[in-house]
Design a protein around this motif. Structure first.
Motif, PDB file in Angstrom:
ATOM      1  N   ILE A   1      -9.567  -2.356   4.823  1.00  0.00           N
ATOM      2  CA  ILE A   1      -8.719  -1.171   4.923  1.00  0.00           C
ATOM      3  C   ILE A   1      -9.561  -0.107   5.608  1.00  0.00           C
ATOM      4  O   ILE A   1     -10.667   0.203   5.159  1.00  0.00           O
TER       5      ILE A   1
ATOM      6  N   MET B   1       0.854  -1.177   0.000  1.00  0.00           N
ATOM      7  CA  MET B   1       0.000   0.000   0.000  1.00  0.00           C
ATOM      8  C   MET B   1       0.893   1.231   0.000  1.00  0.00           C
ATOM      9  O   MET B   1       1.981   1.204   0.576  1.00  0.00           O
TER      10      MET B   1
ATOM     11  N   SER C   1      -4.460   2.352  -3.629  1.00  0.00           N
ATOM     12  CA  SER C   1      -3.113   1.863  -3.943  1.00  0.00           C
ATOM     13  C   SER C   1      -2.910   0.408  -3.510  1.00  0.00           C
ATOM     14  O   SER C   1      -1.911  -0.208  -3.858  1.00  0.00           O
ATOM     15  N   PHE C   2      -3.856  -0.125  -2.754  1.00  0.00           N
ATOM     16  CA  PHE C   2      -3.713  -1.481  -2.213  1.00  0.00           C
ATOM     17  C   PHE C   2      -3.462  -2.487  -3.333  1.00  0.00           C
ATOM     18  O   PHE C   2      -4.130  -2.475  -4.361  1.00  0.00           O
TER      19      PHE C   2
END
Length: 188
Positions: free
Chosen positions: A147, A35, A169-170
């Motif tokens: 998240i 991430m 962005s994970f």
């Protein structure tokens, strides 16, 4: 001479109008996922006992964590979840206990790096402080990832683009094939 005075008048305004843009760095967690995290967040260990990744900035009042659950382990407990069932389970139990007047938005569906994701906002109060959470649930063939990034509601406007960037962005890293859950047997 006149140009020099103009430059001296304009220069201070140029520097004060620039906002520091955070630098994001990719963080890999246990060779399981990565991430992007902004430079103003620091690692910590006291946000949640089950979190595999935890970051915070107490001064900015922003916190981020990831909880991952292996599908194979869930299957061992006879839990057969899809992303919608998983979301309903997470949204109904976790926030109701901790957030006063908690409201969970209808989740938006999207894809994050090729995986199904549900993204919702959670608002409410903790100790009489208005709070704002971004909850992202991602389903991969191997795991479900929660998240969670949160701050005071008054910080939402300033921090939301960074929060969205973190969630989106994970990326799951390659897993061994033996971690895949067993195929479902048909009823026939």
């Amino acid at each position: 001479m006149f140009n020099r005075y103009i430059l001296l008048l304009i220069l201070p305004f140029t520097f004060t109008s620039c906002k520091h843009e955070p630098v994001f760095s990719e963080v890999k967690v246990n060779n399981r996922y990565s991430m992007s995290i902004p430079d103003y967040l620091q690692p910590c260990t006291d946000l949640h006992k089950d979190a595999s990744m935890q970051y915070q900035n107490v001064e900015k009042d922003i916190y981020a964590m990831v909880i991952d659950e292996k599908k194979k382990t869930m299957q061992d407990y006879s839990l057969d979840y899809d992303i919608d069932t998983y979301f309903n389970n997470i949204a109904s139990q976790g926030f109701a206990e901790n957030i006063k007047d908690g409201k969970v938005s209808i989740p938006g569906r999207q894809e994050i790096h090729g995986h199904k994701a549900l993204i919702a906002e959670v608002t409410g109060k903790i100790e009489n402080n208005e709070v704002y959470y971004k909850l992202g649930l991602i389903e991969t063939p191997y795991e479900f990832y929660q998240i969670l990034v949160w701050t005071r509601a008054s910080n939402k406007q300033d921090l939301e683009s960074d929060i969205v960037k973190m969630v989106e962005s994970f990326q799951e890293l390659p897993h061994p094939a033996d971690e895949l859950p067993d195929p479902k047997l048909s009823d026939s």
